[in-house]
Design an enzyme around this catalytic site. Structure first.
Site, PDB file in Angstrom:
ATOM      1  N   TYR A 289       0.860  -1.242  -0.032  1.00  0.00           N
ATOM      2  CA  TYR A 289       0.197   0.187   0.097  1.00  0.00           C
ATOM      3  C   TYR A 289       0.978   1.134  -0.011  1.00  0.00           C
ATOM      4  O   TYR A 289       2.189   1.198   0.341  1.00  0.00           O
ATOM      5  CB  TYR A 289      -0.886   0.027   1.261  1.00  0.00           C
TER       6      TYR A 289
ATOM      7  N   THR B  71       1.482   3.773   1.778  1.00  0.00           N
ATOM      8  CA  THR B  71       2.332   4.328   2.751  1.00  0.00           C
ATOM      9  C   THR B  71       3.525   3.503   3.191  1.00  0.00           C
ATOM     10  O   THR B  71       4.082   3.523   4.247  1.00  0.00           O
ATOM     11  CB  THR B  71       1.520   4.660   4.134  1.00  0.00           C
ATOM     12  N   LYS B  72       3.390   1.941   2.772  1.00  0.00           N
ATOM     13  CA  LYS B  72       4.324   1.200   3.323  1.00  0.00           C
ATOM     14  C   LYS B  72       5.877   1.230   2.767  1.00  0.00           C
ATOM     15  O   LYS B  72       6.105   2.004   1.760  1.00  0.00           O
ATOM     16  CB  LYS B  72       3.660  -0.120   2.883  1.00  0.00           C
ATOM     17  N   ASN B  73       6.609   0.426   3.191  1.00  0.00           N
ATOM     18  CA  ASN B  73       8.039   0.447   2.868  1.00  0.00           C
ATOM     19  C   ASN B  73       8.394   0.258   1.478  1.00  0.00           C
ATOM     20  O   ASN B  73       9.365   0.678   0.832  1.00  0.00           O
ATOM     21  CB  ASN B  73       9.078  -0.325   3.796  1.00  0.00           C
ATOM     22  N   LEU B  74       7.620  -0.821   0.875  1.00  0.00           N
ATOM     23  CA  LEU B  74       7.640  -1.132  -0.413  1.00  0.00           C
ATOM     24  C   LEU B  74       6.220  -0.879  -1.211  1.00  0.00           C
ATOM     25  O   LEU B  74       5.499  -1.346  -0.568  1.00  0.00           O
ATOM     26  CB  LEU B  74       7.949  -2.448  -0.618  1.00  0.00           C
TER      27      LEU B  74
END
Ligand SMILES: *Cc1c(COP(=O)(O)O)cnc(C)c1O
Length: 391
Positions: free
Chosen positions: A185, A187-190
């Site tokens: 998603y 906002t996530k790191n990937l």
């Protein structure tokens, strides 16, 4: 303040390579699940060191399919943390099972193995699985969970939405239980926009999840329409529409290549925050546990409310006025109306999770932030906290 000056919480870092790959994908004529998804799965599988990786359209879809593959259903109970995103518990209800919360360890903010042990005794024989969440990117300390899983014959699943880069004793998050689900998603790191990935060491689960992710069709559209010639499909199960598109995988392939660089960037922002907030009435995030690698997904100081004249939400509001977007991870699920009404939970059930719910806030930590933006966040946070400090 203009819109351009607002620092959006969790805005992703997207490079030119990702943009070019998406354009190439669009020009290729193959937009949905195809060669780029296959490549992304293989690269991700190799990164995590798992036996199988199956790309999906979300982490939620992955958790849902893992529970189905594990045979969790009506009459079963699944223990998880109340300090998580709603979908971790929602999917347990989707398969007809019952979510059972246990409190978190106030230091790690992850499920407390002692609380899980007590819950297992209370729920005698009904618990089939545990979903661990590596909150904020901090890997759960697995030894006691492995022990409990052996003793009680439990399935261990990882909600790895926050922890792509996480490791425990040299083993990657995604290989610590029977199956794991990652989120890509925004906002996530990937980031793939929307997207997720299941990793598992179980060949039978991988096969089942591949089947269920696209309507229960015996062969994906890629194989069906490829140069290998037309082949009829068979419907082998009433599956779901959970497949990832090649447009999404185009982003993921290059995001994966930048993962370590971005992780380093977030570590350095983290250090700058730790340094700058040392004297404030906040409890800084705990340092990583020995022999683990923290994925540095969320920077979550806890407000020392006893020393402040306002509550957490007023602090968020003041930061917003300074042009800083923030998050709250999370308000414990047992405080949400649905979980109270449907499952009978109430305030007071999980005191550690509730304390964190009242005090936590997440400052921007994206690798996209410039040094100037990090400076601005530091100035604003110090300004707001000092303004509301007692005495
Ligand atoms: C974001 C998140 C999810 C859901 O991920 P999606 O890809 O949006 O389905 C699940 N669990 C946690 C802890 C999350 O933060």
């Amino acid at each position: 303040m203009s819109y351009d000056d607002f620092i959006v919480f969790g805005a992703p870092a997207i490079g030119e390579e990702e943009i070019q790959e998406v354009v190439d994908c669009l020009r290729s004529g193959w937009l949905s699940t195809g060669p780029r998804v296959a490549l992304f799965e293989e690269l991700f599988r190799a990164y995590v060191g798992s036996s199988h990786a199956i790309a999906l359209n979300s982490c939620t879809a992955g958790l849902h399919l893992l529970l189905l593959a594990a045979g969790v259903g009506p009459g079963d109970e699944v223990i998880t943390t109340p300090l998580t995103f709603a979908s971790t518990a929602n999917v347990i209800l989707h398969v007809g099972a019952r979510p059972v919360f246990a409190d978190v360890d106030p230091r790690t903010q992850n499920l407390d193995p002692e609380a899980v042990r007590e819950t297992l005794l209370k729920r005698r024989g009904r618990v089939k699985a545990v979903i661990l969440v590596h909150l904020a990117g901090r890997p759960c300390l697995m030894d006691p969970f492995w022990e409990l899983a052996r003793q009680h014959d439990l399935i261990l699943l990882e909600d790895a939405a926050h922890a792509v880069e996480g490791q425990y004793r040299g083993r990657h998050v995604g290989t610590l239980g029977d199956g794991a689900s990652f989120s890509f998603y925004v906002t996530k790191n990937l980031v793939t926009g929307e997207g997720g990935m299941v990793t598992t060491h179980r060949a039978d689960w991988a096969e089942r999840i591949r089947l269920l992710r696209l309507h229960g069709m015996s062969k994906g559209a890629w194989k069906r329409y490829s140069e290998k010639g037309y082949a009829h499909y068979q419907i082998l199960a009433p599956g779901y529409k959970y497949n990832m598109m090649d447009i999404q995988a185009a982003l993921g392939i290059h995001q994966l290549r930048r993962l370590e660089e971005y992780h380093q960037r977030r570590e350095s922002i983290w250090r700058a925050y730790d340094e700058a907030f040392r004297d404030l009435p906040v409890r800084l995030p705990e340092p990583p546990d020995p022999d683990t690698r923290h994925a540095r997904h969320l920077y979550t100081p806890l407000l020392e409310l006893e020393s402040l004249t306002v509550d957490r939400d007023a602090v968020l509001q003041a930061l917003h006025q300074e042009g800083i977007g923030t998050g709250v991870h999370f308000i414990a699920l047992h405080l949400q109306p649905f979980y109270q009404e449907a499952l009978g939970y109430k305030e007071g059930d999980f005191p550690h999770a509730e304390e964190i719910s009242r005090r936590t806030l997440s400052l921007p930590l994206s690798a996209r932030l410039t040094d100037q933006e990090v400076e601005r966040i530091i100035r604003s946070f110090r300004h707001v906290i000092l303004r509301y400090s007692k005495g």
